[in-house]
Scaffold this active site. Structure first.
Site, PDB file in Angstrom:
ATOM      1  N   CYS A  95       0.838  -1.199   0.000  1.00  0.00           N
ATOM      2  CA  CYS A  95       0.000   0.000   0.000  1.00  0.00           C
ATOM      3  C   CYS A  95       0.876   1.254   0.000  1.00  0.00           C
ATOM      4  O   CYS A  95       1.443   1.566  -1.038  1.00  0.00           O
ATOM      5  CB  CYS A  95      -0.997  -0.020   1.146  1.00  0.00           C
ATOM      6  SG  CYS A  95      -2.388   1.125   0.864  1.00  0.00           S
ATOM      7  N   HIS A 185      -3.741  -4.619   0.704  1.00  0.00           N
ATOM      8  CA  HIS A 185      -3.193  -4.986   2.017  1.00  0.00           C
ATOM      9  C   HIS A 185      -3.235  -6.499   2.212  1.00  0.00           C
ATOM     10  O   HIS A 185      -4.176  -7.028   2.823  1.00  0.00           O
ATOM     11  CB  HIS A 185      -3.989  -4.308   3.131  1.00  0.00           C
ATOM     12  CG  HIS A 185      -3.681  -2.862   3.324  1.00  0.00           C
ATOM     13  ND1 HIS A 185      -2.570  -2.431   4.023  1.00  0.00           N
ATOM     14  CD2 HIS A 185      -4.322  -1.750   2.912  1.00  0.00           C
ATOM     15  CE1 HIS A 185      -2.555  -1.101   4.044  1.00  0.00           C
ATOM     16  NE2 HIS A 185      -3.595  -0.671   3.363  1.00  0.00           N
ATOM     17  N   GLU A 187      -1.617  -8.105   4.254  1.00  0.00           N
ATOM     18  CA  GLU A 187      -1.254  -8.405   5.648  1.00  0.00           C
ATOM     19  C   GLU A 187      -2.421  -8.310   6.613  1.00  0.00           C
ATOM     20  O   GLU A 187      -2.303  -8.719   7.778  1.00  0.00           O
ATOM     21  CB  GLU A 187      -0.121  -7.472   6.106  1.00  0.00           C
ATOM     22  CG  GLU A 187      -0.530  -6.101   6.594  1.00  0.00           C
ATOM     23  CD  GLU A 187      -0.888  -5.102   5.504  1.00  0.00           C
ATOM     24  OE1 GLU A 187      -0.927  -3.902   5.831  1.00  0.00           O
ATOM     25  OE2 GLU A 187      -1.130  -5.500   4.340  1.00  0.00           O
TER      26      GLU A 187
END
Length: 243
Positions: A95, A185, A187
């Site tokens: 990002c 994202h 994660e």
């Protein structure tokens, strides 16, 4: 490049509280890597060089990638990104991290000019993904968690586009021998997006978005997010280990 118990070390740049390596970090550690996370927003100093590190992971965050007044550590991060590409140190930007890669290497980033892209959205495989060491296993239409107000508007020269999206065009790309950037994202899961909705939700609503629907979509997609992006993280970890 020895880390704890002889493992290879990855420098992790975290830009603010609540934006840690999450799912990606868990899977990198499964591959035997040691994550050294630096918090420059809290006053911790970033290294001048990547000596002693086998990889560089740059996470997301709220600052614009060129707002050096609000985030005075960003020039050092952009320099570390350029070092990683020049020295063939495996790199992953997430990002804001992917946006920093874009601008550091000659691309561009701009505010979206419309409501932010939030929630779980499907991605499209591009032809070069078939031969990519990190994104080759990502299936067509894979869902990815999104939460961003800015977006990459032009990739760096010679960058290879790997994944696209119907809203934000540039979702994953490769630069050089072993540098990868993403707009989404990989994660995060629902718990993190719920925290973001709590802090950013009023602004998202004011822009025409639905923060609760975004959180719900990420929660519903969690099994797929864990499988797809956990595997992607481990593939990048193997690149780091081989390098």
């Amino acid at each position: 490049m020895a880390g704890t118990a002889g493992s290879a070390r990855v420098l992790v740049v975290q830009h603010e509280d609540g934006t840690g390596p999450g799912l990606v970090g868990e899977h990198l550690e499964r591959t035997g890597l040691h994550l050294h996370t630096v918090h420059p927003w809290a006053g911790e100093a970033l290294p001048a060089r990547l000596d002693g590190y086998a990889g560089l992971l740059v996470l997301g965050g709220a600052p614009n990638c060129e707002d050096d007044a609000a985030a005075p550590w960003l020039p050092r991060v952009r320099e570390l990104i350029r070092q990683a590409v020049a020295d063939h140190v495996p790199l992953l930007g997430i990002c804001l991290g992917g946006q920093l890669m874009a601008v550091a290497l000659g691309g561009s980033v701009a505010p979206r000019g419309r409501m932010p892209e939030v929630g779980a959205t499907p991605l499209r495989r591009l032809p070069a993904a078939d031969r990519d060491a990190v994104f080759g296993g990502v299936p067509e239409g894979a869902l990815a968690a999104q939460w961003h107000w800015d977006e990459i508007t032009a990739l760096p020269p010679d960058a290879v586009a790997l994944l696209g999206g119907d809203d934000s065009r540039h979702q994953a790309f490769r630069v050089g021998a072993c540098g990868w950037g993403v707009q989404f994202h990989p994660e995060v899961l629902a718990a993190v997006t719920a925290d973001w909705a709590g802090s950013d939700g009023p602004a998202v609503k004011a822009a025409g978005g639905d923060p609760q629907a975004a959180v719900d979509s990420v929660r519903a997609a969690e099994p797929e997010l864990r499988a797809v992006w956990g595997a992607m993280a481990e593939a990048w970890g193997e690149v780091v280990r081989r390098a």
